[in-house]
Enzyme design. Structure first.
Site, short mmCIF file in Angstrom:
data_model
loop_
_atom_site.label_atom_id
_atom_site.label_comp_id
_atom_site.label_asym_id
_atom_site.label_seq_id
_atom_site.Cartn_x
_atom_site.Cartn_y
_atom_site.Cartn_z
N GLU A 182 0.87 -1.17 0.00
CA GLU A 182 0.00 0.00 0.00
C GLU A 182 0.91 1.23 0.00
O GLU A 182 1.65 1.46 0.96
CB GLU A 182 -0.88 0.03 1.25
CG GLU A 182 -1.76 -1.18 1.44
CD GLU A 182 -2.47 -1.15 2.79
OE1 GLU A 182 -2.29 -0.16 3.54
OE2 GLU A 182 -3.18 -2.11 3.11
N ASP A 224 -4.37 8.13 11.10
CA ASP A 224 -2.98 7.72 11.25
C ASP A 224 -2.42 8.05 12.62
O ASP A 224 -2.68 9.11 13.18
CB ASP A 224 -2.10 8.39 10.18
CG ASP A 224 -2.46 7.95 8.78
OD1 ASP A 224 -2.93 6.80 8.64
OD2 ASP A 224 -2.27 8.73 7.84
#
Length: 270
Positions: free
Chosen positions: A49, A60
């Site tokens: 990814e 995140d």
């Protein structure tokens, strides 16, 4: 069939889960990020990814945020992201982009789908896009012949699981922990239950289920690989590059970490 679907099918035929690595394009710079993803593939990642750096990454954790901030500070562009995708594809792995939806809209939905396919990409993971709001992307990905990966979480209702899996192609991303990304000492107990619930929905379609958020070593990779179709790891790769004194050392440590994880998925009892 996309390279992603082929890689997942090959792993299944070998009786194991696929190893999926995440790494942001442009960290610490574009050329170095290409070397890092090549090291990840050399170490045993089946799928990479490629992160599209974004200034407001709501999912995140601090390590990936730091890496993305440095990539942005280095001037990483969307074209650079696609260059990293091409490098992954050339190295022999399936290449995905993982991006929040805003940068894709800014680029142009149809244009991004076409350019991602042209770069050798298999598809896109969109953590903040839900199927009900994804009609432009569903049409664009269909036209480009690439996969689209949506996320499910422990909080997802059965109805949400069904909608998300029906809209996904390639695999569905099971986020095993509520909250942001990062390594954990123990893989969440919720991960197995989430996969069981999702598997009940995907049994007829056979859509693979890949688990991410919190996997930090080979033993945890083996644990998740015992019940999931793919094991997703990102923070551990970024942390090794952050900690390394130079790119050569970073690439060696990344390759070694990928090899540890790859051994884990192969050692899993399935």
């Amino acid at each position: 069939m996309t390279v992603l679907r082929r890689k997942l099918a090959e792993a299944k035929a070998e009786g194991r889960a696929a190893l999926v690595g995440y790494y942001p394009a442009g960290f610490p710079d574009v050329a170095s990020s290409i070397r890092v993803v090549q090291a990840m593939v050399a170490g045993g990642c089946d799928v990479i990814e490629v992160g599209f750096p974004y200034s407001d990454p709501t999912m995140d954790g601090p390590v990936i945020q730091q890496a993305a901030d440095r990539a942005l500070a280095a001037g990483t562009t969307p074209k650079d992201v696609l260059a990293v995708v091409r490098a992954v594809a050339d190295a022999g792995a399936a290449a995905l982009v993982m991006s929040y939806w805003n940068p894709i809209e800014k680029y142009g939905v149809d244009a991004f789908a076409a350019d991602l396919a042209a770069a050798g990409g298999s598809g896109l993971i969109t953590p903040d896009l839900i199927p009900e709001e994804a009609e432009p992307w569903i049409k664009a990905s269909d036209a480009a012949g690439i996969d689209r990966i949506f996320l499910v979480a422990p909080s997802s209702t059965d109805e949400r699981l069904a909608k998300t899996c029906a809209a996904s192609r390639g695999f569905v991303y099971a986020a095993s922990l509520m909250g942001v990304t990062g390594t954990r000492d123990k893989v969440a107990a919720t991960a197995r239950r989430l996969v069981e619930r999702t598997r009940a929905v995907t049994r007829d379609s056979g859509l693979p289920i890949c688990v991410g958020l919190g996997i930090s070593n080979g033993a945890q990779a083996a644990e998740v690989a015992s019940y999931a179709d793919g094991v997703i790891v990102g923070t551990g790769f970024c942390q090794r590059v952050l900690d390394a004194p130079d790119v050569d050392t970073a690439c060696q440590q990344v390759r070694d970490f990928a090899a540890e994880l790859a051994a884990g998925v192969r050692a899993a009892a399935r």
